[in-house]
Design a protein around this motif. Sequence first.
Motif, mmCIF file in Angstrom:
data_model
loop_
_atom_site.group_PDB
_atom_site.id
_atom_site.type_symbol
_atom_site.label_atom_id
_atom_site.label_comp_id
_atom_site.label_asym_id
_atom_site.label_seq_id
_atom_site.Cartn_x
_atom_site.Cartn_y
_atom_site.Cartn_z
ATOM 1 N N HIS A 33 58.044 30.418 18.545
ATOM 2 C CA HIS A 33 58.335 31.455 19.527
ATOM 3 C C HIS A 33 59.223 32.515 18.892
ATOM 4 C CE1 HIS A 33 56.475 29.125 22.663
ATOM 5 N NE2 HIS A 33 57.212 28.077 22.330
ATOM 6 N N GLY A 34 59.314 33.661 19.542
ATOM 7 C CA GLY A 34 60.118 34.761 19.023
ATOM 8 C C GLY A 34 61.575 34.403 18.824
ATOM 9 N N TYR A 35 62.081 33.496 19.638
ATOM 10 C CA TYR A 35 63.488 33.126 19.540
ATOM 11 C C TYR A 35 63.750 32.042 18.497
ATOM 12 C CZ TYR A 35 62.191 29.164 22.528
ATOM 13 O OH TYR A 35 61.605 28.046 23.049
ATOM 14 N N ALA A 84 69.303 36.433 28.679
ATOM 15 C CA ALA A 84 67.925 36.685 29.109
ATOM 16 C C ALA A 84 67.369 37.953 28.475
ATOM 17 C CB ALA A 84 67.859 36.779 30.636
ATOM 18 N N LEU A 85 68.156 38.994 28.410
ATOM 19 C CA LEU A 85 67.692 40.238 27.779
ATOM 20 C C LEU A 85 67.426 40.047 26.293
ATOM 21 C CD1 LEU A 85 69.890 42.925 29.559
ATOM 22 C CD2 LEU A 85 67.418 42.560 29.785
ATOM 23 N N SER A 86 68.244 39.245 25.651
ATOM 24 C CA SER A 86 68.032 38.946 24.240
ATOM 25 C C SER A 86 66.703 38.223 24.038
ATOM 26 C CB SER A 86 69.195 38.102 23.722
ATOM 27 O OG SER A 86 68.976 37.703 22.400
ATOM 28 N N LEU A 87 66.433 37.221 24.888
ATOM 29 C CA LEU A 87 65.152 36.506 24.805
ATOM 30 C C LEU A 87 63.984 37.435 25.090
ATOM 31 C CD1 LEU A 87 65.669 33.033 26.510
ATOM 32 C CD2 LEU A 87 65.329 33.526 24.105
ATOM 33 N N LEU A 88 64.146 38.301 26.065
ATOM 34 C CA LEU A 88 63.082 39.240 26.406
ATOM 35 C C LEU A 88 62.782 40.166 25.232
ATOM 36 C CD1 LEU A 88 61.116 40.466 28.453
ATOM 37 C CD2 LEU A 88 63.011 41.908 29.237
ATOM 38 N N HIS A 91 60.869 38.281 22.723
ATOM 39 C CA HIS A 91 59.492 38.078 23.196
ATOM 40 C C HIS A 91 58.658 39.335 22.954
ATOM 41 C CE1 HIS A 91 56.128 36.708 25.600
ATOM 42 N NE2 HIS A 91 56.209 37.817 26.314
ATOM 43 N N LEU A 92 59.224 40.486 23.263
ATOM 44 C CA LEU A 92 58.497 41.739 23.059
ATOM 45 C C LEU A 92 58.217 41.982 21.574
ATOM 46 C CD1 LEU A 92 60.390 44.020 25.608
ATOM 47 C CD2 LEU A 92 58.069 43.080 25.849
ATOM 48 N N ARG A 93 59.214 41.733 20.751
ATOM 49 C CA ARG A 93 59.051 41.965 19.313
ATOM 50 C C ARG A 93 58.077 40.978 18.665
ATOM 51 N NH1 ARG A 93 62.546 45.579 17.208
ATOM 52 N NH2 ARG A 93 64.386 46.074 18.427
ATOM 53 N N GLU A 113 52.658 39.264 31.515
ATOM 54 C CA GLU A 113 53.647 38.193 31.473
ATOM 55 C C GLU A 113 55.059 38.770 31.307
ATOM 56 O OE1 GLU A 113 53.221 34.093 29.195
ATOM 57 O OE2 GLU A 113 53.700 35.723 27.817
ATOM 58 N N ALA A 114 55.221 39.725 30.404
ATOM 59 C CA ALA A 114 56.525 40.350 30.182
ATOM 60 C C ALA A 114 56.968 41.135 31.412
ATOM 61 C CB ALA A 114 56.478 41.254 28.950
ATOM 62 N N THR A 115 56.032 41.822 32.038
ATOM 63 C CA THR A 115 56.350 42.584 33.245
ATOM 64 C C THR A 115 56.831 41.655 34.354
ATOM 65 O OG1 THR A 115 54.747 44.283 32.647
ATOM 66 C CG2 THR A 115 55.441 44.199 34.954
ATOM 67 N N ALA A 116 56.176 40.528 34.517
ATOM 68 C CA ALA A 116 56.590 39.546 35.538
ATOM 69 C C ALA A 116 57.981 38.994 35.219
ATOM 70 C CB ALA A 116 55.563 38.409 35.628
#
Length: 124
Positions: A33-35, A84-88, A91-93, A113-116
């Motif tokens: 995963h991105g994280y 949460a913003l860091s994870l988001l 996820h986007l990157r 999924e990101a929008t939700a």
Amino acid sequence: MTTTQARTEPDHAHGSDPHAEQIPAATGHHGPHGYSGQKDAHLKRLRRIEGQIRGLQRMVDEDVYCIDVLTQVSASTKALQSFALSLLEEHLRHCVAAAAEEGGAELDAKVAEATAAISRLLRS
């Protein structure tokens, strides 16, 4: 918190959000995963937040002035929002960027999924 509370509270929390049931339990399992690259830092941050929550329990147990407890609640909430913003962002990157390379339905699904996820964060 008792063992029973630990088991039942998450189910109750999800049950109160009508959108929670629309989210697949396992999404995006296409490798790391991105994280993943920041996993240790994220776990350290979550442990710090967990300590803040335990501090709240102690404050209530010790009958600390309500405004002081609310100040700590606010700090804990901000810490979770920041996490949460860091994870988001990760996820986007990672996930959304990889889907953008594929395009088509995969990209549409990741953007939805990101929008939700953003919508859920804004409601919290």
